[in-house]
Design a protein around this motif. Structure first.
Motif, PDB file in Angstrom:
ATOM      1  N   ARG A 158       5.163   5.399  -5.450  1.00 13.41           N
ATOM      2  CA  ARG A 158       5.556   4.456  -6.628  1.00 13.41           C
ATOM      3  C   ARG A 158       4.526   3.903  -7.295  1.00 13.41           C
ATOM      4  NH1 ARG A 158       9.777   4.205  -3.092  1.00 13.41           N
ATOM      5  NH2 ARG A 158       8.840   2.979  -1.702  1.00 13.41           N
ATOM      6  N   ILE A 159       3.359   3.525  -6.680  1.00 12.04           N
ATOM      7  CA  ILE A 159       2.252   2.938  -7.617  1.00 12.04           C
ATOM      8  C   ILE A 159       1.802   4.153  -8.327  1.00 12.04           C
ATOM      9  CG2 ILE A 159      -0.054   1.956  -7.476  1.00 12.04           C
ATOM     10  CD1 ILE A 159       0.885   0.602  -4.673  1.00 12.04           C
ATOM     11  N   HIS A 160       1.431   5.284  -7.619  1.00  9.67           N
ATOM     12  CA  HIS A 160       0.856   6.252  -8.404  1.00  9.67           C
ATOM     13  C   HIS A 160       1.795   6.883  -9.725  1.00  9.67           C
ATOM     14  CE1 HIS A 160       0.497  10.844  -8.914  1.00  9.67           C
ATOM     15  NE2 HIS A 160      -0.495  10.503  -8.973  1.00  9.67           N
ATOM     16  N   ASP A 161       3.069   6.599  -9.510  1.00 10.62           N
ATOM     17  CA  ASP A 161       4.166   7.059 -10.595  1.00 10.62           C
ATOM     18  C   ASP A 161       3.897   6.033 -11.697  1.00 10.62           C
ATOM     19  OD1 ASP A 161       4.924   9.413  -9.426  1.00 10.62           O
ATOM     20  OD2 ASP A 161       6.887   8.425  -8.853  1.00 10.62           O
ATOM     21  N   LEU A 162       3.865   4.963 -11.324  1.00 10.41           N
ATOM     22  CA  LEU A 162       3.589   3.720 -12.274  1.00 10.41           C
ATOM     23  C   LEU A 162       2.203   3.768 -13.182  1.00 10.41           C
ATOM     24  CD1 LEU A 162       5.180   0.956 -13.694  1.00 10.41           C
ATOM     25  CD2 LEU A 162       3.132   0.025 -12.026  1.00 10.41           C
ATOM     26  N   TRP A 163       1.157   3.689 -12.031  1.00  8.73           N
ATOM     27  CA  TRP A 163      -0.124   3.420 -12.858  1.00  8.73           C
ATOM     28  C   TRP A 163      -0.586   4.657 -13.365  1.00  8.73           C
ATOM     29  CZ3 TRP A 163      -2.077  -1.144 -13.155  1.00  8.73           C
ATOM     30  CH2 TRP A 163      -3.566  -1.419 -13.190  1.00  8.73           C
ATOM     31  N   TYR A 164      -0.359   5.752 -12.815  1.00  9.90           N
ATOM     32  CA  TYR A 164      -1.005   6.857 -13.330  1.00  9.90           C
ATOM     33  C   TYR A 164      -0.060   7.852 -14.335  1.00  9.90           C
ATOM     34  CZ  TYR A 164      -2.446  11.468 -13.952  1.00  9.90           C
ATOM     35  OH  TYR A 164      -2.947  13.101 -14.616  1.00  9.90           O
ATOM     36  N   ARG A 165       1.350   7.970 -13.896  1.00 10.96           N
ATOM     37  CA  ARG A 165       1.854   8.827 -14.682  1.00 10.96           C
ATOM     38  C   ARG A 165       2.567   7.880 -15.738  1.00 10.96           C
ATOM     39  NH1 ARG A 165       2.363  13.336 -12.354  1.00 10.96           N
ATOM     40  NH2 ARG A 165       2.535  13.643 -10.307  1.00 10.96           N
ATOM     41  N   GLN A 166       3.114   6.646 -15.887  1.00 10.88           N
ATOM     42  CA  GLN A 166       3.426   6.038 -16.777  1.00 10.88           C
ATOM     43  C   GLN A 166       2.538   5.327 -17.493  1.00 10.88           C
ATOM     44  OE1 GLN A 166       6.996   3.382 -16.398  1.00 10.88           O
ATOM     45  NE2 GLN A 166       7.504   4.460 -14.168  1.00 10.88           N
ATOM     46  N   LEU A 167       1.517   4.976 -17.036  1.00 10.99           N
ATOM     47  CA  LEU A 167       0.378   3.878 -17.816  1.00 10.99           C
ATOM     48  C   LEU A 167      -0.871   4.785 -18.026  1.00 10.99           C
ATOM     49  CD1 LEU A 167       0.782   0.523 -15.785  1.00 10.99           C
ATOM     50  CD2 LEU A 167       2.003   1.187 -17.877  1.00 10.99           C
ATOM     51  N   GLY A 168      -1.088   6.006 -17.293  1.00 14.19           N
ATOM     52  CA  GLY A 168      -2.139   6.641 -17.845  1.00 14.19           C
ATOM     53  C   GLY A 168      -3.414   6.291 -17.104  1.00 14.19           C
ATOM     54  N   ARG A 169      -3.381   5.309 -16.062  1.00 14.04           N
ATOM     55  CA  ARG A 169      -4.649   4.870 -15.624  1.00 14.04           C
ATOM     56  C   ARG A 169      -4.946   5.545 -14.191  1.00 14.04           C
ATOM     57  NH1 ARG A 169      -4.800  -1.481 -17.100  1.00 14.04           N
ATOM     58  NH2 ARG A 169      -4.896  -1.132 -19.478  1.00 14.04           N
ATOM     59  N   PRO A 170      -6.224   5.491 -13.753  1.00 15.75           N
ATOM     60  CA  PRO A 170      -6.476   6.230 -12.570  1.00 15.75           C
ATOM     61  C   PRO A 170      -6.384   5.373 -11.048  1.00 15.75           C
ATOM     62  CG  PRO A 170      -8.532   5.272 -13.850  1.00 15.75           C
ATOM     63  CD  PRO A 170      -7.187   5.247 -14.531  1.00 15.75           C
ATOM     64  N   ILE A 171      -6.070   5.967 -10.126  1.00  9.15           N
ATOM     65  CA  ILE A 171      -6.246   5.450  -8.986  1.00  9.15           C
ATOM     66  C   ILE A 171      -7.161   6.223  -7.909  1.00  9.15           C
ATOM     67  CG2 ILE A 171      -3.686   4.632  -8.997  1.00  9.15           C
ATOM     68  CD1 ILE A 171      -3.345   6.845  -6.793  1.00  9.15           C
ATOM     69  N   TRP A 172      -7.392   5.725  -6.902  1.00  6.98           N
ATOM     70  CA  TRP A 172      -8.134   6.429  -5.825  1.00  6.98           C
ATOM     71  C   TRP A 172      -7.839   5.866  -4.201  1.00  6.98           C
ATOM     72  CZ3 TRP A 172     -11.827   3.597  -2.901  1.00  6.98           C
ATOM     73  CH2 TRP A 172     -12.197   2.547  -3.377  1.00  6.98           C
ATOM     74  N   ILE A 173      -7.947   6.402  -3.311  1.00  8.44           N
ATOM     75  CA  ILE A 173      -7.389   6.096  -1.957  1.00  8.44           C
ATOM     76  C   ILE A 173      -8.406   5.368  -1.218  1.00  8.44           C
ATOM     77  CG2 ILE A 173      -6.322   6.774   0.129  1.00  8.44           C
ATOM     78  CD1 ILE A 173      -4.587   7.080  -2.712  1.00  8.44           C
ATOM     79  N   GLY A 174      -8.266   4.177  -0.664  1.00  4.53           N
ATOM     80  CA  GLY A 174      -9.296   3.587  -0.061  1.00  4.53           C
ATOM     81  C   GLY A 174      -8.657   3.632   1.458  1.00  4.53           C
ATOM     82  N   GLY A 175      -9.770   3.133   2.264  1.00  2.00           N
ATOM     83  CA  GLY A 175      -9.454   3.318   3.749  1.00  2.00           C
ATOM     84  C   GLY A 175      -9.696   2.046   4.542  1.00  2.00           C
ATOM     85  N   MET A 176      -9.298   2.009   5.844  1.00  2.00           N
ATOM     86  CA  MET A 176      -9.269   0.800   6.738  1.00  2.00           C
ATOM     87  C   MET A 176      -9.921   1.292   7.995  1.00  2.00           C
ATOM     88  SD  MET A 176      -7.944  -1.633   5.100  1.00  2.00           S
ATOM     89  CE  MET A 176      -7.773  -3.257   6.374  1.00  2.00           C
ATOM     90  N   LEU A 177     -10.990   2.256   7.800  1.00  2.00           N
ATOM     91  CA  LEU A 177     -11.804   2.715   8.901  1.00  2.00           C
ATOM     92  C   LEU A 177     -10.953   3.369   9.732  1.00  2.00           C
ATOM     93  CD1 LEU A 177     -13.722  -0.941   9.461  1.00  2.00           C
ATOM     94  CD2 LEU A 177     -14.696   1.153   8.309  1.00  2.00           C
ATOM     95  N   GLU A 178     -10.058   3.826   9.388  1.00  2.00           N
ATOM     96  CA  GLU A 178      -8.864   4.693  10.246  1.00  2.00           C
ATOM     97  C   GLU A 178      -9.654   5.576  11.217  1.00  2.00           C
ATOM     98  OE1 GLU A 178      -8.538   3.812   6.901  1.00  2.00           O
ATOM     99  OE2 GLU A 178      -6.239   3.498   6.482  1.00  2.00           O
ATOM    100  N   THR A 179      -8.819   5.624  12.378  1.00  4.27           N
ATOM    101  CA  THR A 179      -9.178   7.008  13.170  1.00  4.27           C
ATOM    102  C   THR A 179      -8.608   8.156  12.487  1.00  4.27           C
ATOM    103  OG1 THR A 179      -6.600   7.297  14.316  1.00  4.27           O
ATOM    104  CG2 THR A 179      -8.470   5.616  15.310  1.00  4.27           C
TER     105      THR A 179
END
Ligand code: OSB
Ligand code: MG
Length: 370
Positions: free
Chosen positions: A274-295
């Protein structure tokens, strides 16, 4: 799908080296693994990334265990799937990491039932993702240069360093002097500053940083918008965006150009989409994926998210070897020579959980039968 049982398995994993941020130092972290098994015996895995203390967010492994056991699992009766999951837990305010751990197990399971890699199942468009590395606060600037340089030699496409008041402009200056202007570099303050520190960020403007991540308060949108009017470097929000509605408000206020989307922070892959659809598809702004030191389990979900079209910067998704001596999945996540991680061809998250190892290492376990 109909679930036969859902298990929680809490393991503690030890990092290769301490990870220090403005809010504290981590050497060992809890990971609550969620194992969801449907009637036919297929299994999906998710990971709860909440830390042992309420520092990055208010959630801890204890609050997550409580909320999942007492409020989330009892909702998983009858026909459940990842797309319907948010409605089942919508009465629970917050506790996004708890929700995300369960939700992601359902995504992995649903993709496996269709025999498809998770990244394709959620609409990803690329079979390799750009890998960056997040470097904690170091004991000295010599250590910092050495550590960053070794990651650059390994091939990581960009470096993010943690900053805090008193450890900000000088570390960036030293890295630029030692490693040059072409290094893709950014900083993450984890909410350690206030608007009265605007001068620090003005000075950071001189170093060609890709972005400044979460400089101000962990729930703030208004002050970030004010700061953005005084500096050139783009602001990226992490902590302050808990869902797509926060992203909309950040846009309307002018709080950020970029969002670091962590599926765990926003309640799972559904809200990530949903964030991707709004921020990128509708507003044309970039995202990237963060981490939490996941396994390797949580990282499988991050890799899937990073194949989305709107992911336009390298991600905080590093190889298993950057975090742990031994990961809990097979194969471990590996860095290609070009600084990418390959999206898997196998179904679901594309890595097998070393279940015997996880079960024997588990500090506690809980089983729910719908
Ligand atoms: O703010 O991005 C952050 C790790 C724990 C808590 C918060 C953050 C981080 C990282 C690590 O930066 C990213 C990774 O998993 O490599
Ligand atoms: Mg961050």
């Amino acid at each position: 799908m109909e679930l036969r049982r859902v298990e929680l398995l809490e393991v503690w994993v030890r990092l290769k080296s301490p990870f220090e941020t403005s809010f504290g130092k981590t050497l060992e972290r809890p990971a609550i693994l969620v194992r969801a098994e449907e009637r036919g015996g297929e299994v999906g895995w998710g990971e709860v990334v909440a830390d042992s203390g309420p520092w990055y967010s208010y959630e801890t492994n204890e609050t997550a265990w409580h909320v999942i056991r007492d409020f989330i699992l009892p909702q998983l009766k009858g026909d459940v799937g990842p797309r319907g999951f948010p409605a089942l837990v919508s009465r629970i305010r917050g506790h996004n990491m708890a929700k995300a751990g369960v939700e992601m197990a359902l995504w992995d399971l649903a993709a496996k039932l269709e025999g498809r890699p998770l990244w394709q199942y959620i609409g990803g468009v690329r079979d390799r993702i750009a890998s960056g590395v997040s470097v904690g606060i170091q004991p000295s600037l010599e250590d910092l240069v050495r550590v960053v340089d070794s990651y650059v030699q390994e091939g990581y496409q960009r470096v993010k360093i943690k900053i805090r008041p008193g450890y900000d402009v000088e570390p960036v200056r030293r890295l630029r002097e030692a490693l040059g202007p072409s290094l893709k570099l950014q900083v993450d303050a984890n909410a350690a500053y206030t608007l009265s520190d605007v001068e620090v960020f003005r000075r950071l403007d001189d170093f060609g940083l890709l972005m400044i991540e979460q400089p101000l308060g962990w729930r703030d949108l208004v002050d970030h918008a004010e700061l953005a009017r005084h500096i050139r470097t783009p602001i990226c929000l992490d902590e302050s965006v808990a869902d797509a509605d926060d992203a909309r408000k950040a846009y309307q206020l002018g709080s950020a150009m970029i969002i670091n989307v962590k599926p765990a922070r926003v309640g799972g892959l559904g809200e990530t989409l949903r964030i991707h659809d709004l921020w990128y598809r509708q507003l044309g702004r970039p995202i990237w994926i963060g981490g939490m030191l996941e396994t390797g389990v949580g990282r499988g979900h991050l890799v899937a998210a990073a194949t989305l079209e709107g992911v336009r910067y390298p991600n905080d998704i590093s190889a298993s070897s950057r975090y742990y001596e031994e990961d809990i999945v097979e194969p471990p996540w590996e860095l290609n020579r070009d600084g990418t991680i390959s999206a898997p061809r196998a179904s679901g998250i594309g890595a097998e959980v070393l279940e015997d190892k996880v079960r024997s290492a588990a500090k506690r376990a809980y089983e729910f039968r719908p």
